[in-house]
Design an enzyme around this catalytic site. Structure first.
Site, PDB file in Angstrom:
ATOM      1  N   ILE A 155      10.261   1.413   5.675  1.00 42.41           N
ATOM      2  CA  ILE A 155      10.933   2.670   5.296  1.00 42.41           C
ATOM      3  C   ILE A 155      11.346   3.459   6.544  1.00 42.41           C
ATOM      4  O   ILE A 155      12.448   4.018   6.601  1.00 42.41           O
ATOM      5  CB  ILE A 155      10.035   3.519   4.379  1.00 42.41           C
ATOM      6  N   ALA A 231       5.119  10.539   3.667  1.00 43.84           N
ATOM      7  CA  ALA A 231       4.105   9.473   3.758  1.00 43.84           C
ATOM      8  C   ALA A 231       2.976   9.718   2.761  1.00 43.84           C
ATOM      9  O   ALA A 231       3.050   9.295   1.595  1.00 43.84           O
ATOM     10  CB  ALA A 231       3.587   9.402   5.184  1.00 43.84           C
ATOM     11  N   ARG A 232       1.952  10.391   3.199  1.00 37.70           N
ATOM     12  CA  ARG A 232       0.826  10.817   2.380  1.00 37.70           C
ATOM     13  C   ARG A 232       0.378  12.174   2.891  1.00 37.70           C
ATOM     14  O   ARG A 232       0.404  12.423   4.110  1.00 37.70           O
ATOM     15  CB  ARG A 232      -0.354   9.827   2.505  1.00 37.70           C
ATOM     16  N   GLU A 261      -2.872  16.347  -4.400  1.00 35.53           N
ATOM     17  CA  GLU A 261      -1.833  16.431  -5.443  1.00 35.53           C
ATOM     18  C   GLU A 261      -2.454  16.462  -6.838  1.00 35.53           C
ATOM     19  O   GLU A 261      -3.432  15.766  -7.077  1.00 35.53           O
ATOM     20  CB  GLU A 261      -0.892  15.230  -5.303  1.00 35.53           C
ATOM     21  N   HIS A 279       6.116  14.809  -4.957  1.00 34.55           N
ATOM     22  CA  HIS A 279       5.940  13.362  -4.718  1.00 34.55           C
ATOM     23  C   HIS A 279       7.005  12.553  -5.486  1.00 34.55           C
ATOM     24  O   HIS A 279       6.665  11.751  -6.370  1.00 34.55           O
ATOM     25  CB  HIS A 279       4.520  12.920  -5.116  1.00 34.55           C
TER      26      HIS A 279
HETATM   27  P1  NAP Z   1       5.037  -0.494   6.536  1.00 34.42           P
HETATM   28  O1  NAP Z   1       6.268  -1.324   6.537  1.00 34.42           O
HETATM   29  O2  NAP Z   1       3.711  -1.157   6.471  1.00 34.42           O
HETATM   30  O3  NAP Z   1       5.095   0.426   7.858  1.00 34.42           O
HETATM   31  C1  NAP Z   1       4.042   1.233   8.261  1.00 34.42           C
HETATM   32  C2  NAP Z   1       4.331   1.748   9.688  1.00 34.42           C
HETATM   33  O4  NAP Z   1       3.341   2.721  10.038  1.00 34.42           O
HETATM   34  C3  NAP Z   1       4.292   0.654  10.739  1.00 34.42           C
HETATM   35  O5  NAP Z   1       5.355   0.840  11.646  1.00 34.42           O
HETATM   36  C4  NAP Z   1       2.962   0.898  11.459  1.00 34.42           C
HETATM   37  O6  NAP Z   1       3.063   0.466  12.809  1.00 34.42           O
HETATM   38  C5  NAP Z   1       2.833   2.410  11.343  1.00 34.42           C
HETATM   39  N1  NAP Z   1       1.446   2.854  11.420  1.00 34.42           N
HETATM   40  C6  NAP Z   1       0.385   2.407  10.717  1.00 34.42           C
HETATM   41  N2  NAP Z   1      -0.733   3.030  11.115  1.00 34.42           N
HETATM   42  C7  NAP Z   1      -0.371   3.888  12.089  1.00 34.42           C
HETATM   43  C8  NAP Z   1      -1.097   4.811  12.910  1.00 34.42           C
HETATM   44  N3  NAP Z   1      -2.428   4.967  12.803  1.00 34.42           N
HETATM   45  N4  NAP Z   1      -0.397   5.532  13.812  1.00 34.42           N
HETATM   46  C9  NAP Z   1       0.936   5.375  13.939  1.00 34.42           C
HETATM   47  N5  NAP Z   1       1.674   4.524  13.199  1.00 34.42           N
HETATM   48  C10 NAP Z   1       1.011   3.783  12.296  1.00 34.42           C
HETATM   49  O7  NAP Z   1       5.057   0.554   5.357  1.00 34.42           O
HETATM   50  P2  NAP Z   1       6.303   1.129   4.542  1.00 34.42           P
HETATM   51  O8  NAP Z   1       6.691   0.193   3.469  1.00 34.42           O
HETATM   52  O9  NAP Z   1       7.334   1.615   5.509  1.00 34.42           O
HETATM   53  O10 NAP Z   1       5.584   2.393   3.814  1.00 34.42           O
HETATM   54  C11 NAP Z   1       4.933   3.364   4.579  1.00 34.42           C
HETATM   55  C12 NAP Z   1       4.143   4.317   3.710  1.00 34.42           C
HETATM   56  O11 NAP Z   1       5.021   5.246   3.086  1.00 34.42           O
HETATM   57  C13 NAP Z   1       3.373   3.729   2.534  1.00 34.42           C
HETATM   58  O12 NAP Z   1       2.163   3.123   2.924  1.00 34.42           O
HETATM   59  C14 NAP Z   1       3.152   4.942   1.656  1.00 34.42           C
HETATM   60  O13 NAP Z   1       1.941   5.590   1.989  1.00 34.42           O
HETATM   61  C15 NAP Z   1       4.329   5.862   2.009  1.00 34.42           C
HETATM   62  N6  NAP Z   1       5.252   5.979   0.853  1.00 34.42           N
HETATM   63  C16 NAP Z   1       5.412   7.196   0.270  1.00 34.42           C
HETATM   64  C17 NAP Z   1       6.263   7.308  -0.812  1.00 34.42           C
HETATM   65  C18 NAP Z   1       6.480   8.615  -1.505  1.00 34.42           C
HETATM   66  O14 NAP Z   1       6.723   8.604  -2.711  1.00 34.42           O
HETATM   67  N7  NAP Z   1       6.430   9.735  -0.799  1.00 34.42           N
HETATM   68  C19 NAP Z   1       6.936   6.184  -1.317  1.00 34.42           C
HETATM   69  C20 NAP Z   1       6.755   4.979  -0.671  1.00 34.42           C
HETATM   70  C21 NAP Z   1       5.903   4.883   0.422  1.00 34.42           C
HETATM   71  P3  NAP Z   1       1.781   0.034  13.681  1.00 34.42           P
HETATM   72  O15 NAP Z   1       0.945  -0.857  12.797  1.00 34.42           O
HETATM   73  O16 NAP Z   1       2.386  -0.650  14.861  1.00 34.42           O
HETATM   74  O17 NAP Z   1       1.086   1.301  14.048  1.00 34.42           O
HETATM   75  C1  8YV Z   2       4.926   6.357  -6.009  1.00 35.13           C
HETATM   76  C2  8YV Z   2       4.345   5.863  -3.539  1.00 35.13           C
HETATM   77  O1  8YV Z   2       5.093   7.717  -6.265  1.00 35.13           O
HETATM   78  O2  8YV Z   2       4.940   3.592  -3.357  1.00 35.13           O
HETATM   79  C3  8YV Z   2       4.180   4.497  -2.986  1.00 35.13           C
HETATM   80  O3  8YV Z   2       3.293   4.311  -2.135  1.00 35.13           O
HETATM   81  O4  8YV Z   2       3.702   6.777  -3.120  1.00 35.13           O
HETATM   82  C4  8YV Z   2       5.354   6.147  -4.586  1.00 35.13           C
HETATM   83  O5  8YV Z   2       6.366   5.214  -4.594  1.00 35.13           O
HETATM   84  C5  8YV Z   2       3.584   5.909  -6.403  1.00 35.13           C
HETATM   85  O6  8YV Z   2       3.413   4.564  -6.129  1.00 35.13           O
HETATM   86  C6  8YV Z   2       3.297   6.117  -7.875  1.00 35.13           C
HETATM   87  O7  8YV Z   2       2.057   5.574  -8.192  1.00 35.13           O
END
Ligand code: NAP
Ligand code: 8YV
Length: 314
Positions: A155, A231-232, A261, A279
């Site tokens: 992302i 993120a979170r 939340e 969210h």
């Molecule tokens: P991903 O492809 O696994 O990427 C995670 C990134 O975070 C990697 O570049 C990793 O690099 C870095 N990271 C991990 N631990 C770290 C630390 N301690 N310090 C600095 N960087 C760190 O994950 P993604 O698919 O992009 O998703 C990321 C996160 O977005 C999910 O895990 C979820 O919590 C959040 N999210 C939120 C929503 C929402 O609804 N708001 C929706 C989807 C996802 P390194 O390992 O090199 O540090």
């Molecule tokens: C959703 C998310 O809101 O994918 C994640 O990690 O935080 C969001 O896409 C969540 O998964 C709903 O349970």
């Protein structure tokens, strides 16, 4: 015989229909006595279907001694006790990639909403203030501004591509540099915050990132700086964020996620320089449908022996 699947999270109707057709399902959320259902069904459950939101506790996993796979709706696995699953040889499947675009779009939307005062100006018009008081104060542009992306995975990289189109200079912070990327890597998050106009946070949650965005990072971003978090909530020290915004040492914030939340610190409600979302980053019809489909296809791949087709973290 159809495998027994425990439903432990709130899942969309099309997901439930597909699971009910393929498996013998047991819906814990609808059980009048959850403990009794677990005692009766736990030993025969081969899979748990859940969501990032509802999670999968260690107690739930351990009530299922023959558990083989947890299939979760969402890419984040911070609520799924992955280490415990791994130690038991249980697969944890999630829904990566299909949500990259919409989550990245929410990151971009919060960047634009905060820098251009979109929400405050909407209120300004509705309250009749434009007619009474004239134009509101000027906003800020983002072309040519340096944006630091904290977490540069699926992302984070999508956010970089999209913000590049707006003329932003992208830099990023992760634990490991990505030499194949054309952007500068900052091993030091405070140094990156000091050099940036905005930070967009998109790391996983969990212990490794708890309060990664602390007061020192916010102070380095400074009184004109903007923090966007998709993120979170746990990644940002929320009391420190409220204090920095109240004291004016941080310029503004766009927040999709919160520490507890759906509870959001009330102090944020009256701040004109803060944009809040409940969210919603992945919450489009298209993306949520695709995420739901993946919950189903991950389980199907497992039970059909196509292990390489499972989107999994362990
Ligand atoms: P991903 O492809 O696994 O990427 C995670 C990134 O975070 C990697 O570049 C990793 O690099 C870095 N990271 C991990 N631990 C770290 C630390 N301690 N310090 C600095 N960087 C760190 O994950 P993604 O698919 O992009 O998703 C990321 C996160 O977005 C999910 O895990 C979820 O919590 C959040 N999210 C939120 C929503 C929402 O609804 N708001 C929706 C989807 C996802 P390194 O390992 O090199 O540090
Ligand atoms: C959703 C998310 O809101 O994918 C994640 O990690 O935080 C969001 O896409 C969540 O998964 C709903 O349970």
């Amino acid at each position: 015989m159809k495998p027994d699947v425990l439903i432990a999270g709130s899942l969309m109707p099309h997901v439930m229909a597909a699971l009910e057709a393929a498996y013998t399902t047991h819906n814990l959320l609808k059980a009048p006595d959850r403990q009794a259902m677990l005692e009766g069904v736990g030993p025969k459950a081969r899979a748990i279907a859940t969501s990032t939101f509802d999670g999968c506790s260690i107690a739930l996993m351990d009530a299922c001694p023959n558990l083989e796979i947890v299939s979760s709706f969402g890419v984040g696995v911070d609520s799924l006790n992955v280490d415990h699953a791994r130690s038991r040889g249980v697969i944890v499947a999630n829904t990566p990639d299909v949500l990259n675009d919409d989550v990245a779009n929410m990151g971009v939307a919060l960047v634009l909403a905060t820098t251009r005062n979109i929400v405050a100006n909407d209120r300004y018009v509705r309250e009749g203030r434009w007619a009474r008081e004239g134009d509101p104060p000027l906003a800020r542009g983002i072309a040519g501004k340096r944006v630091g992306i904290v977490g540069f995975g699926r992302i984070g990289r999508a956010i970089a591509t999209k913000l590049g189109v707006f003329g932003c200079e992208i830099v990023y912070h992760t634990r490991n540099a990505q030499p194949d990327q054309p952007y500068r890597h900052y091993p030091d998050l405070v140094a990156m915050a000091h050099d940036c106009a905005l930070l967009v946070v998109i790391t996983p949650g969990g212990a490794a990132t708890r309060n990664l965005i602390n007061r020192e990072v916010m102070d380095a971003l400074g009184p004109d700086g903007i923090l966007v978090n998709v993120a979170r909530g746990s990644v940002v020290d929320e009391p420190a964020l409220v204090a920095a915004l109240q004291e004016g040492t941080l310029g503004g914030a766009g927040l999709d996620v919160f520490a507890d939340e759906p509870n959001v610190p009330e102090a944020l409600f009256s701040m004109q320089n803060v944009v809040l979302q409940p969210h919603q980053a992945s919450a489009t019809v298209e993306t949520r449908r695709a995420m739901g489909d993946l919950v189903v296809t991950n389980l199907a791949a497992y039970f059909e022996g196509r292990l390489d087709d499972i989107k999994r973290v362990c």
